[in-house]
Scaffold this motif. Sequence first.
Motif, short mmCIF file in Angstrom:
data_model
loop_
_atom_site.label_atom_id
_atom_site.label_comp_id
_atom_site.label_asym_id
_atom_site.label_seq_id
_atom_site.Cartn_x
_atom_site.Cartn_y
_atom_site.Cartn_z
N LEU A 1 2.49 -3.53 -27.01
CA LEU A 1 2.66 -3.07 -28.40
C LEU A 1 1.73 -3.85 -29.33
CD1 LEU A 1 6.55 -2.69 -28.53
CD2 LEU A 1 4.84 -0.87 -28.47
N GLU A 2 1.60 -5.17 -29.09
CA GLU A 2 0.67 -5.96 -29.92
C GLU A 2 -0.77 -5.49 -29.73
OE1 GLU A 2 1.30 -9.97 -28.86
OE2 GLU A 2 3.30 -10.12 -29.79
N ASP A 3 -1.15 -5.24 -28.48
CA ASP A 3 -2.51 -4.73 -28.23
C ASP A 3 -2.73 -3.39 -28.92
OD1 ASP A 3 -2.91 -6.95 -26.70
OD2 ASP A 3 -2.49 -5.93 -24.79
N LYS A 4 -1.71 -2.58 -28.92
CA LYS A 4 -1.83 -1.28 -29.59
C LYS A 4 -2.05 -1.46 -31.09
CE LYS A 4 0.88 2.82 -30.62
NZ LYS A 4 2.20 3.48 -30.47
N GLN A 5 -1.33 -2.39 -31.70
CA GLN A 5 -1.50 -2.63 -33.13
C GLN A 5 -2.90 -3.15 -33.44
OE1 GLN A 5 0.82 -1.71 -35.22
NE2 GLN A 5 -0.38 -2.27 -37.01
N GLN A 6 -3.40 -4.05 -32.58
CA GLN A 6 -4.76 -4.56 -32.78
C GLN A 6 -5.79 -3.44 -32.67
OE1 GLN A 6 -5.39 -7.75 -30.07
NE2 GLN A 6 -3.90 -9.15 -31.04
N LEU A 7 -5.60 -2.56 -31.70
CA LEU A 7 -6.53 -1.43 -31.57
C LEU A 7 -6.50 -0.55 -32.81
CD1 LEU A 7 -5.89 -0.40 -27.84
CD2 LEU A 7 -7.97 -1.40 -28.77
N LYS A 8 -5.32 -0.32 -33.36
CA LYS A 8 -5.23 0.49 -34.58
C LYS A 8 -5.98 -0.18 -35.73
CE LYS A 8 -0.84 2.81 -33.69
NZ LYS A 8 0.56 2.99 -34.14
N ASN A 9 -5.81 -1.50 -35.86
CA ASN A 9 -6.50 -2.21 -36.95
C ASN A 9 -8.01 -2.13 -36.78
OD1 ASN A 9 -4.04 -2.93 -38.07
ND2 ASN A 9 -3.91 -4.83 -36.88
N GLN A 10 -8.49 -2.29 -35.55
CA GLN A 10 -9.94 -2.19 -35.31
C GLN A 10 -10.46 -0.80 -35.65
OE1 GLN A 10 -10.74 -3.40 -31.32
NE2 GLN A 10 -10.10 -5.54 -31.65
N VAL A 11 -9.72 0.21 -35.30
CA VAL A 11 -10.15 1.58 -35.61
C VAL A 11 -10.21 1.79 -37.12
CG1 VAL A 11 -9.47 4.00 -35.45
CG2 VAL A 11 -9.37 2.55 -33.43
N LEU A 12 -9.24 1.26 -37.84
CA LEU A 12 -9.25 1.40 -39.30
C LEU A 12 -10.44 0.68 -39.91
CD1 LEU A 12 -5.43 0.91 -40.04
CD2 LEU A 12 -6.73 3.04 -40.13
N ASN A 13 -10.75 -0.51 -39.42
CA ASN A 13 -11.91 -1.25 -39.94
C ASN A 13 -13.21 -0.50 -39.69
OD1 ASN A 13 -10.26 -3.33 -40.81
ND2 ASN A 13 -10.38 -4.42 -38.85
#
Length: 659
Positions: free
Chosen positions: A506-518
Motif C-alpha cells: 500500500l505504501e508503494d502504491k501511494q508513492q507511485l501515485k505521488n510520482q505520477v502526479l508530479n
Amino acid sequence: LNALPFDPATNNDPLQFNGSSGPLVTECPPLENTTENSKKRKRASLPPEGICNMTMDSNSMTMPMSDPNAWATAMNNLGMPPIGMTGQQLMPDFDPNLGMMAGITPLNPMMPGLGMVPAPLSQDVPLVKEIIHCKSCTLFPPNPNLPPPATRDRPPGCKTVFVGGLPENATEQLIMEVFGQCGDITAIRKSKKNFCHIRFAEEFTVDKALFLSGYRVRLGSSTDKKDTGRLHVDFAQARDDLYEWECHQRMLAREERHRRKMEEDRLRPPSPPPIVHYSEHECSQLGDKIKDDGKFPEAVRVLLTWLERGEVNRRNANNFYSMIQSSNGHIRRLTGEKSQHEKEMEEAKDKFKTALAGIVAQFEQIVSVFQAASKQKAWDHFSKAQRKNLDMWRKQAEEIRNMHNEQLMGIRREEEMEMSDDDMEDAPDSKDSEDSGVSQAEALKEENDSLRCQLDAYRNEVELLKQEQGKNQPIRNPLFVETQQEQLLKMREELKQREAELEKSLEDKQQLKNQVLNLKEGLQNLQNIHAMQLETAKQDDRGSEESTNQTSEATVSTVVSCSQEKEGPTEKNPQSPVQSEREALLVGIISTFLHVHPFGASIEYICSYLQRLDTKINPSEVEALLSRLPCTFRQELTGVGASLEKRWNFCGFQGIKST
C-alpha cells in the motif's frame, strides 16, 4: 407280341445290381408258373437305411445283348420303351402303344436305385424319378415332361404333410411302408376320402416326402381302380408344428439374449465402489484423505455425496467446514501443476522450433544443390530423362521448403505478437500502474483471507480434538496437540508477514501515485512555458533569441525541479488537499451533488452516484478525499442507536468565511 429269347419261368440266372448301399435284389428261388407261387412272390426289400441312391452296372446282367429287337420286345412287355443301357433309343420307329400296359408313362430303365431322392451328378443333369418297389405296392414316377406339382407356401416349422390321391384299399400299414422310408413318422391321421396327414419327427424329411408327389400307386399287380391312385403330397399347417416352432424360436431368442448379456457384462466397465455412509470415524478418515494429493479426487467425490445427501448439521458442521477448507487448499497445488504443464509445453514448442529451423536449413541446402545442378556447366552433361527427373525433384523440394518456411514464419509471428502484447502491458502508463497496484493489493488481501480461514480451520480441529479427548481420555496424545500448537504459531507468524507485505504494498502504491502526479504537473508546466514562448515570439521578433534563452533556462529549471521532486516527493512536495485534476473534478461533482442534498448523504450514496460516471471509483478513496477538505465537507452523525448513520454535508459557503 414277340416272344422273349428266354423263358422267365425256367431261367434261374439272377439279375445282379451294384449299388452304393449294397445289393438291391437277392437271389430268387426257382419260380413255377402257378397262381400260388405268383401270390407268394416277394418284392425286392429295401435296405434299412430308407433312402439310397443306386446305380446299375450294365455289364453285370446275364441277358444276351446281341439282338436289340429281342431286348426291345422284352422291355415293351414290361411296359417300358426300348432304351439301351446308356440311355440311347434302340429302335427309333418303335410303337409304344404295343406294350402290355397301355397308358403307362415311359420309364427310364437305367434305374440308378430304389432311393426316393436320387442326388443329381451335376447341375446340368436333371433329376430323374425312378420306379420304386415296395413290399405290397409299386410306385411309378410321373411323366418328366409334365410341370412339377403345385404346392402351397411352407408353414414355419412344418413337419406335417398332406397326402391325397391314395387308393381306396390303402391302409395305414401301406402308408407307413411307403412314407416310412423318408424318415421317422410320429402320427398318421387317415380319412375315409382317400387322403391322410402324416407327421414326421424331423423337418427335413418333409422334403423327401414331397418328392413322391405325382407318383402313381399300384397295390400288388392288380389293375383295379380301387387299388390304384395318383399321390399328391403338399405341406400341411398343423398347430403342433407351429407350437414347437415357436417354442424353438423362443429358446433361440433366450439363448441369443443370454449370449448378448454375457457379452455386455464382459465388455461393461466395472462399476464404481459405493459411497460409504457418514460417521465420525469415516469423517476423520476422509479428512486425512482430502489432505493427501493422491487420494484427493476420490475423497472429494465422497464429500460431495455427503453434502448432497444432507449429512450436515450443527453437531458436525465444524468437521465439514474443515474438510471444505482442506479442499480449497488444493487450488494452489493445481495452479502450480498447470503452470508446470504450461512450462513444459513452452519447452516443447522451443524444441520444435529449433528442430524445424534445422530441417528448413537442410531443405535450403538441397534446393541449392538442385540450383547448382541446373546451371549450364553441369546441366549439359545430363540426359533428357535425367534433366526431367532433376527438374521434377527441384520443384518438389522447393514446394516442401516453402511450406516449412511458412510454418516457421507463422511461429515467429506469433511470438512477436506475444512480445508486443507484453510490451504494451509493461508500458509506463499511470492507469496500468494503478491497476497493477490495486490487483496486487487485492491478491494479498485474498491470500490474507485464505490464511485466516486456514487458521480458523486449524482452531476448529484443535477444539474438536480437545472435546474428543475430554470425552474419551483426559490425556490422549500430547504430541499431536503440541504439533497442532506449533502449526498455529507458524500460521500466525505467516499471517503477520502477509499483513506487513500488504502494508508495504500500500505504501508503494501511494508513492507511485505521488510520482505520477508530479510527472503530470511537470508536463503541464512544460506545456505552459511552450505556449508563453510562442506568444512572446509573435509579439517581439527582435527579442526572440532572448526569450528562447529564458524559456530554455526555465525549462531546465523545471525539469531539475521535477527530478528533485521525484527523488524526494515526500520531503519537498508541498502538502495540498487536492493532488490531481481528477480529484478536483471529484470535488466539484461531489459539491454539486451535496448542494442539492441539504440534509447530507452517506458515503455509499455518493459513491453509487459517482460510479455511474466511472466504475473504478473506490469508496475509501472518496472518503479520504472528503476528510482532507474539512472546510468544504463536514461529516455528521444522525439517528440514535441501531439507526445511527454517518452523513456528509457541503459547508463551502460557511468555510470560505472562516478561511
